[in-house]
Design a protein around this motif. Structure first.
Motif, PDB file in Angstrom:
ATOM      1  N   ALA A  14      80.160  27.262 -52.976  1.00 41.03           N
ATOM      2  CA  ALA A  14      81.414  27.227 -53.639  1.00 41.03           C
ATOM      3  C   ALA A  14      82.486  26.219 -52.985  1.00 41.03           C
ATOM      4  O   ALA A  14      83.050  25.267 -53.718  1.00 41.03           O
ATOM      5  CB  ALA A  14      81.943  28.433 -53.832  1.00 41.03           C
ATOM      6  N   GLY A  15      82.751  26.068 -51.737  1.00 41.74           N
ATOM      7  CA  GLY A  15      83.372  25.091 -51.303  1.00 41.74           C
ATOM      8  C   GLY A  15      82.889  23.574 -51.375  1.00 41.74           C
ATOM      9  O   GLY A  15      83.725  22.792 -51.517  1.00 41.74           O
ATOM     10  N   LEU A  16      81.561  23.528 -51.341  1.00 41.47           N
ATOM     11  CA  LEU A  16      81.095  22.315 -51.468  1.00 41.47           C
ATOM     12  C   LEU A  16      81.407  21.772 -52.961  1.00 41.47           C
ATOM     13  O   LEU A  16      81.639  20.602 -53.213  1.00 41.47           O
ATOM     14  CB  LEU A  16      79.640  22.033 -51.209  1.00 41.47           C
ATOM     15  N   ALA A  17      81.203  22.832 -53.814  1.00 45.05           N
ATOM     16  CA  ALA A  17      81.424  22.257 -55.383  1.00 45.05           C
ATOM     17  C   ALA A  17      83.010  21.929 -55.458  1.00 45.05           C
ATOM     18  O   ALA A  17      83.321  21.029 -56.217  1.00 45.05           O
ATOM     19  CB  ALA A  17      81.092  23.650 -55.938  1.00 45.05           C
ATOM     20  N   VAL A  18      83.801  22.421 -54.894  1.00 47.88           N
ATOM     21  CA  VAL A  18      85.351  22.208 -54.905  1.00 47.88           C
ATOM     22  C   VAL A  18      85.387  20.916 -54.399  1.00 47.88           C
ATOM     23  O   VAL A  18      86.165  19.973 -54.841  1.00 47.88           O
ATOM     24  CB  VAL A  18      86.172  23.082 -54.240  1.00 47.88           C
ATOM     25  N   ALA A  19      84.943  20.393 -53.064  1.00 50.84           N
ATOM     26  CA  ALA A  19      85.266  19.127 -52.591  1.00 50.84           C
ATOM     27  C   ALA A  19      84.372  18.158 -53.139  1.00 50.84           C
ATOM     28  O   ALA A  19      84.947  16.860 -53.393  1.00 50.84           O
ATOM     29  CB  ALA A  19      84.413  19.160 -51.141  1.00 50.84           C
ATOM     30  N   LEU A  20      83.258  18.328 -53.700  1.00 53.30           N
ATOM     31  CA  LEU A  20      82.545  17.362 -54.491  1.00 53.30           C
ATOM     32  C   LEU A  20      83.115  17.035 -55.956  1.00 53.30           C
ATOM     33  O   LEU A  20      83.436  15.879 -56.424  1.00 53.30           O
ATOM     34  CB  LEU A  20      81.152  17.763 -54.865  1.00 53.30           C
ATOM     35  N   GLY A  21      83.871  18.161 -56.678  1.00 49.42           N
ATOM     36  CA  GLY A  21      84.687  17.737 -57.764  1.00 49.42           C
ATOM     37  C   GLY A  21      86.012  17.032 -57.371  1.00 49.42           C
ATOM     38  O   GLY A  21      86.316  16.187 -58.293  1.00 49.42           O
ATOM     39  N   ALA A  22      86.623  17.376 -56.439  1.00 54.18           N
ATOM     40  CA  ALA A  22      87.486  16.473 -55.974  1.00 54.18           C
ATOM     41  C   ALA A  22      87.365  15.204 -55.734  1.00 54.18           C
ATOM     42  O   ALA A  22      88.149  14.290 -56.058  1.00 54.18           O
ATOM     43  CB  ALA A  22      88.344  17.130 -54.789  1.00 54.18           C
ATOM     44  N   PHE A  23      86.193  14.995 -54.991  1.00 54.82           N
ATOM     45  CA  PHE A  23      85.661  13.690 -54.644  1.00 54.82           C
ATOM     46  C   PHE A  23      85.540  12.945 -56.112  1.00 54.82           C
ATOM     47  O   PHE A  23      85.979  11.758 -56.236  1.00 54.82           O
ATOM     48  CB  PHE A  23      84.562  13.826 -53.864  1.00 54.82           C
ATOM     49  N   GLY A  24      84.903  13.754 -57.055  1.00 57.67           N
ATOM     50  CA  GLY A  24      84.713  13.109 -58.228  1.00 57.67           C
ATOM     51  C   GLY A  24      85.998  12.622 -58.932  1.00 57.67           C
ATOM     52  O   GLY A  24      86.222  11.547 -59.448  1.00 57.67           O
ATOM     53  N   ALA A  25      87.031  13.597 -58.951  1.00 57.43           N
ATOM     54  CA  ALA A  25      88.217  13.235 -59.768  1.00 57.43           C
ATOM     55  C   ALA A  25      89.144  12.390 -58.803  1.00 57.43           C
ATOM     56  O   ALA A  25      89.746  11.464 -59.533  1.00 57.43           O
ATOM     57  CB  ALA A  25      89.211  14.494 -59.505  1.00 57.43           C
ATOM     58  N   HIS A  26      89.145  12.323 -57.510  1.00 62.26           N
ATOM     59  CA  HIS A  26      90.162  11.409 -56.824  1.00 62.26           C
ATOM     60  C   HIS A  26      89.429   9.928 -56.387  1.00 62.26           C
ATOM     61  O   HIS A  26      90.273   9.020 -56.027  1.00 62.26           O
ATOM     62  CB  HIS A  26      90.464  12.059 -55.748  1.00 62.26           C
ATOM     63  N   VAL A  27      88.091   9.849 -56.359  1.00 63.95           N
ATOM     64  CA  VAL A  27      87.591   8.793 -55.811  1.00 63.95           C
ATOM     65  C   VAL A  27      86.583   8.114 -56.934  1.00 63.95           C
ATOM     66  O   VAL A  27      86.672   6.865 -57.024  1.00 63.95           O
ATOM     67  CB  VAL A  27      86.718   9.134 -54.512  1.00 63.95           C
ATOM     68  N   LEU A  28      85.766   8.834 -57.491  1.00 65.48           N
ATOM     69  CA  LEU A  28      84.787   8.151 -58.344  1.00 65.48           C
ATOM     70  C   LEU A  28      85.498   7.854 -59.757  1.00 65.48           C
ATOM     71  O   LEU A  28      84.839   7.010 -60.373  1.00 65.48           O
ATOM     72  CB  LEU A  28      83.496   9.088 -58.809  1.00 65.48           C
ATOM     73  N   GLU A  29      86.289   8.592 -60.221  1.00 69.40           N
ATOM     74  CA  GLU A  29      86.763   8.590 -61.522  1.00 69.40           C
ATOM     75  C   GLU A  29      87.218   7.176 -61.880  1.00 69.40           C
ATOM     76  O   GLU A  29      86.865   6.610 -62.936  1.00 69.40           O
ATOM     77  CB  GLU A  29      88.162   9.463 -61.793  1.00 69.40           C
ATOM     78  N   GLU A  30      87.816   6.218 -60.996  1.00 70.18           N
ATOM     79  CA  GLU A  30      88.111   4.954 -61.274  1.00 70.18           C
ATOM     80  C   GLU A  30      87.142   4.046 -61.213  1.00 70.18           C
ATOM     81  O   GLU A  30      87.048   2.858 -61.474  1.00 70.18           O
ATOM     82  CB  GLU A  30      89.183   4.524 -60.138  1.00 70.18           C
ATOM     83  N   ARG A  31      86.010   4.296 -60.487  1.00 69.30           N
ATOM     84  CA  ARG A  31      84.829   3.525 -60.108  1.00 69.30           C
ATOM     85  C   ARG A  31      83.409   3.639 -61.043  1.00 69.30           C
ATOM     86  O   ARG A  31      82.512   2.864 -60.995  1.00 69.30           O
ATOM     87  CB  ARG A  31      84.509   3.910 -58.581  1.00 69.30           C
ATOM     88  N   ILE A  32      83.372   4.441 -61.805  1.00 70.82           N
ATOM     89  CA  ILE A  32      82.371   4.821 -62.356  1.00 70.82           C
ATOM     90  C   ILE A  32      82.706   4.859 -63.942  1.00 70.82           C
ATOM     91  O   ILE A  32      83.662   5.152 -64.346  1.00 70.82           O
ATOM     92  CB  ILE A  32      81.512   6.290 -62.122  1.00 70.82           C
ATOM     93  N   ALA A  33      81.590   4.939 -64.939  1.00 68.89           N
ATOM     94  CA  ALA A  33      81.567   4.818 -66.377  1.00 68.89           C
ATOM     95  C   ALA A  33      82.062   6.373 -66.599  1.00 68.89           C
ATOM     96  O   ALA A  33      81.732   7.288 -65.973  1.00 68.89           O
ATOM     97  CB  ALA A  33      80.416   4.394 -67.019  1.00 68.89           C
ATOM     98  N   ALA A  34      82.735   6.430 -67.787  1.00 71.38           N
ATOM     99  CA  ALA A  34      83.006   7.986 -68.606  1.00 71.38           C
ATOM    100  C   ALA A  34      82.135   8.710 -68.689  1.00 71.38           C
ATOM    101  O   ALA A  34      82.116   9.961 -68.332  1.00 71.38           O
ATOM    102  CB  ALA A  34      84.010   7.638 -69.744  1.00 71.38           C
ATOM    103  N   ASP A  35      80.679   8.440 -68.967  1.00 71.75           N
ATOM    104  CA  ASP A  35      79.700   9.139 -69.067  1.00 71.75           C
ATOM    105  C   ASP A  35      79.115   9.667 -67.888  1.00 71.75           C
ATOM    106  O   ASP A  35      78.779  10.881 -67.582  1.00 71.75           O
ATOM    107  CB  ASP A  35      78.265   8.664 -69.965  1.00 71.75           C
ATOM    108  N   ALA A  36      79.314   8.874 -66.944  1.00 75.94           N
ATOM    109  CA  ALA A  36      78.570   9.475 -65.242  1.00 75.94           C
ATOM    110  C   ALA A  36      79.763  10.111 -64.840  1.00 75.94           C
ATOM    111  O   ALA A  36      79.486  11.214 -64.208  1.00 75.94           O
ATOM    112  CB  ALA A  36      78.701   8.064 -64.666  1.00 75.94           C
TER     113      ALA A  36
END
Length: 126
Positions: A14-36
């Protein structure tokens, strides 16, 4: 069966899911396509659902009246589903390895079977 270990692993997941969700929202969102990004969010969401499901299943499995063999299978399949479903989607987004899309449904099958074993364990309770 060490139900406490499974519950603790669920909390770690669960903690890892939160961390990975935050990583996606704060790091990946600007770097990957919307479908990714949508794929990443799906992985994080189902990762969290099943981390919580793993905790719940482990706590129920720790009760003496439940069927230990069925509970053990439910727990194993929950773990496998997290790794196969969410794990394959995370890696797919990060690497673009399209063949991992074929692995993801196996995780879903593990989860469906895991929930089935959990239900059977409860129904066969003493």
């Amino acid at each position: 069966m060490n139900w406490r270990l499974h519950a603790a692993m669920g909390a770690i997941y669960a903690g890892l899911a939160v961390a990975l969700g935050a990583f996606g929202a704060h790091v990946l969102e600007e770097r990957i396509a919307a479908d990714a990004m949508s794929t990443w969010e799906t992985a994080a969401r189902y990762h969290m659902y099943h981390a919580l499901g793993l905790i719940l299943t482990a706590l129920v499995a720790g009760r003496p009246e439940t069927d230990g063999r069925l509970s053990a299978w439910a727990l194993r399949l929950m773990h496998a589903g997290i790794w196969l479903f969410a794990g394959s989607l995370y890696i797919l987004v990060l690497t673009g390895a399209g063949w991992l899309g074929a692995v993801t449904p196996l995780g879903g099958v593990c989860w469906v079977a895991g929930w089935g074993f959990a239900a059977a364990s409860l129904l066969r309770s003493r």
